[in-house]
Write a protein that holds these residues in place. Sequence first.
Motif, PDB file in Angstrom:
ATOM      1  N   TYR A 135       0.820  -1.223   0.000  1.00 37.27           N
ATOM      2  CA  TYR A 135       0.000   0.000   0.000  1.00 37.27           C
ATOM      3  C   TYR A 135       0.852   1.269   0.000  1.00 37.27           C
ATOM      4  O   TYR A 135       0.597   2.178  -0.807  1.00 37.27           O
ATOM      5  N   PRO A 136       1.888   1.343   0.857  1.00 38.16           N
ATOM      6  CA  PRO A 136       2.738   2.537   0.804  1.00 38.16           C
ATOM      7  C   PRO A 136       3.346   2.754  -0.585  1.00 38.16           C
ATOM      8  O   PRO A 136       3.586   3.887  -0.984  1.00 38.16           O
ATOM      9  N   LEU A 137       3.555   1.672  -1.309  1.00 41.92           N
ATOM     10  CA  LEU A 137       4.161   1.769  -2.639  1.00 41.92           C
ATOM     11  C   LEU A 137       3.160   2.233  -3.704  1.00 41.92           C
ATOM     12  O   LEU A 137       3.452   3.115  -4.496  1.00 41.92           O
ATOM     13  N   ILE A 138       1.968   1.640  -3.728  1.00 42.09           N
ATOM     14  CA  ILE A 138       1.050   1.918  -4.858  1.00 42.09           C
ATOM     15  C   ILE A 138      -0.141   2.786  -4.464  1.00 42.09           C
ATOM     16  O   ILE A 138      -0.815   3.335  -5.332  1.00 42.09           O
ATOM     17  N   GLY A 139      -0.468   2.874  -3.170  1.00 38.62           N
ATOM     18  CA  GLY A 139      -1.583   3.719  -2.742  1.00 38.62           C
ATOM     19  C   GLY A 139      -2.942   3.078  -2.960  1.00 38.62           C
ATOM     20  O   GLY A 139      -3.054   1.914  -3.349  1.00 38.62           O
ATOM     21  N   GLU A 140      -3.985   3.862  -2.729  1.00 34.57           N
ATOM     22  CA  GLU A 140      -5.357   3.338  -2.726  1.00 34.57           C
ATOM     23  C   GLU A 140      -5.901   3.049  -4.126  1.00 34.57           C
ATOM     24  O   GLU A 140      -6.591   2.040  -4.338  1.00 34.57           O
ATOM     25  N   GLN A 141      -5.611   3.923  -5.066  1.00 36.78           N
ATOM     26  CA  GLN A 141      -6.293   3.859  -6.369  1.00 36.78           C
ATOM     27  C   GLN A 141      -6.203   2.489  -7.062  1.00 36.78           C
ATOM     28  O   GLN A 141      -7.224   1.976  -7.529  1.00 36.78           O
ATOM     29  N   PRO A 142      -5.011   1.860  -7.132  1.00 37.71           N
ATOM     30  CA  PRO A 142      -4.948   0.555  -7.807  1.00 37.71           C
ATOM     31  C   PRO A 142      -5.816  -0.515  -7.135  1.00 37.71           C
ATOM     32  O   PRO A 142      -6.376  -1.378  -7.827  1.00 37.71           O
ATOM     33  N   PHE A 143      -5.961  -0.440  -5.814  1.00 36.89           N
ATOM     34  CA  PHE A 143      -6.830  -1.410  -5.134  1.00 36.89           C
ATOM     35  C   PHE A 143      -8.290  -1.189  -5.532  1.00 36.89           C
ATOM     36  O   PHE A 143      -9.027  -2.147  -5.781  1.00 36.89           O
ATOM     37  N   ARG A 144      -8.685   0.091  -5.596  1.00 36.89           N
ATOM     38  CA  ARG A 144     -10.077   0.397  -5.989  1.00 36.89           C
ATOM     39  C   ARG A 144     -10.325  -0.019  -7.442  1.00 36.89           C
ATOM     40  O   ARG A 144     -11.388  -0.542  -7.766  1.00 36.89           O
ATOM     41  N   ALA A 145      -9.327   0.220  -8.298  1.00 32.33           N
ATOM     42  CA  ALA A 145      -9.469  -0.168  -9.705  1.00 32.33           C
ATOM     43  C   ALA A 145      -9.538  -1.695  -9.833  1.00 32.33           C
ATOM     44  O   ALA A 145     -10.316  -2.230 -10.633  1.00 32.33           O
ATOM     45  N   LEU A 146      -8.746  -2.389  -9.012  1.00 28.41           N
ATOM     46  CA  LEU A 146      -8.725  -3.858  -9.053  1.00 28.41           C
ATOM     47  C   LEU A 146     -10.086  -4.443  -8.665  1.00 28.41           C
ATOM     48  O   LEU A 146     -10.632  -5.302  -9.374  1.00 28.41           O
TER      49      LEU A 146
ATOM     50  N   MET B 162     -10.244 -12.757 -10.733  1.00 29.19           N
ATOM     51  CA  MET B 162      -9.319 -11.837 -10.066  1.00 29.19           C
ATOM     52  C   MET B 162      -8.018 -11.710 -10.859  1.00 29.19           C
ATOM     53  O   MET B 162      -7.458 -10.617 -10.968  1.00 29.19           O
ATOM     54  N   GLU B 163      -7.555 -12.816 -11.454  1.00 27.86           N
ATOM     55  CA  GLU B 163      -6.326 -12.722 -12.246  1.00 27.86           C
ATOM     56  C   GLU B 163      -6.555 -11.867 -13.489  1.00 27.86           C
ATOM     57  O   GLU B 163      -5.693 -11.086 -13.889  1.00 27.86           O
ATOM     58  N   ARG B 164      -7.761 -11.970 -14.067  1.00 24.80           N
ATOM     59  CA  ARG B 164      -8.091 -11.110 -15.210  1.00 24.80           C
ATOM     60  C   ARG B 164      -8.110  -9.635 -14.760  1.00 24.80           C
ATOM     61  O   ARG B 164      -7.596  -8.762 -15.449  1.00 24.80           O
ATOM     62  N   ALA B 165      -8.715  -9.393 -13.599  1.00 26.34           N
ATOM     63  CA  ALA B 165      -8.768  -8.021 -13.075  1.00 26.34           C
ATOM     64  C   ALA B 165      -7.348  -7.487 -12.828  1.00 26.34           C
ATOM     65  O   ALA B 165      -7.040  -6.335 -13.115  1.00 26.34           O
ATOM     66  N   LEU B 166      -6.478  -8.354 -12.319  1.00 26.39           N
ATOM     67  CA  LEU B 166      -5.081  -7.950 -12.064  1.00 26.39           C
ATOM     68  C   LEU B 166      -4.378  -7.548 -13.361  1.00 26.39           C
ATOM     69  O   LEU B 166      -3.598  -6.601 -13.385  1.00 26.39           O
TER      70      LEU B 166
ATOM     71  N   GLY C  39      -1.322 -11.973  -6.529  1.00 27.41           N
ATOM     72  CA  GLY C  39      -1.834 -13.190  -7.173  1.00 27.41           C
ATOM     73  C   GLY C  39      -1.636 -14.412  -6.276  1.00 27.41           C
ATOM     74  O   GLY C  39      -2.546 -15.240  -6.127  1.00 27.41           O
ATOM     75  N   LYS C  40      -0.475 -14.503  -5.665  1.00 28.10           N
ATOM     76  CA  LYS C  40      -0.181 -15.636  -4.774  1.00 28.10           C
ATOM     77  C   LYS C  40      -1.120 -15.596  -3.563  1.00 28.10           C
ATOM     78  O   LYS C  40      -1.697 -16.625  -3.169  1.00 28.10           O
TER      79      LYS C  40
END
Length: 130
Positions: free
Chosen positions: A9-20, A94-98, A112-113
């Motif tokens: 989270y410190p690396l990528i922040g909130e937005q990628p999680f929401r997009a995922l 989920m892998e497609r979403a990733l 993924g793991k």
Amino acid sequence: MDLLDSAIYPLIGEQPFRALVAAFYGQIPTDELLGPLYDRRDLAGAEQRLGDFLIMRFGGPDLYLRQRGHPRLRMRHHPFPIDQTRRDRWVELMERALMETEIPADVRRTLGKFFREAATFLINVEPAGK
Ligand code: HEM
């Protein structure tokens, strides 16, 4: 080497999680195996809960804990019969979403793991005739 979970989270922040989670839940309504398990009137809420959980799990704020309490994911999935086939489909979506979301490759590998292992842990129905 694998990235430390709490560094994500410190690396990528909130937005990628929401997009995922948006990319994941976008596939749910038309999925014939998983779609029927979800309450159509509350898909936005489900998306919010999964996003909050992942953000907390990977080093972000504990919004999930404050809203929902301790995750206890096996208990929370108890109402939904999850067999190997449904587990595999969940992981596939989920892998497609990733793949659709802009997330660095090393983070994608770590997530993924985690998804594959967590989904296996949530299987709560044995195959028929076993
Ligand atoms: C293995 C296949 C899985 C199936 C069929 C499944 C199905 C569901 C369903 C139907 C819900 C209710 C939606 C809602 O209202 O929140 C739910 C909730 C949830 N799932 Fe899953 N799930 C699976 C795997 C996972 C995995 C691997 C994770 C962890 C990354 C996860 C995390 C969650 C969370 C955090 C919630 C919200 C719990 C709450 O606070 O009530 N699920 N799941």
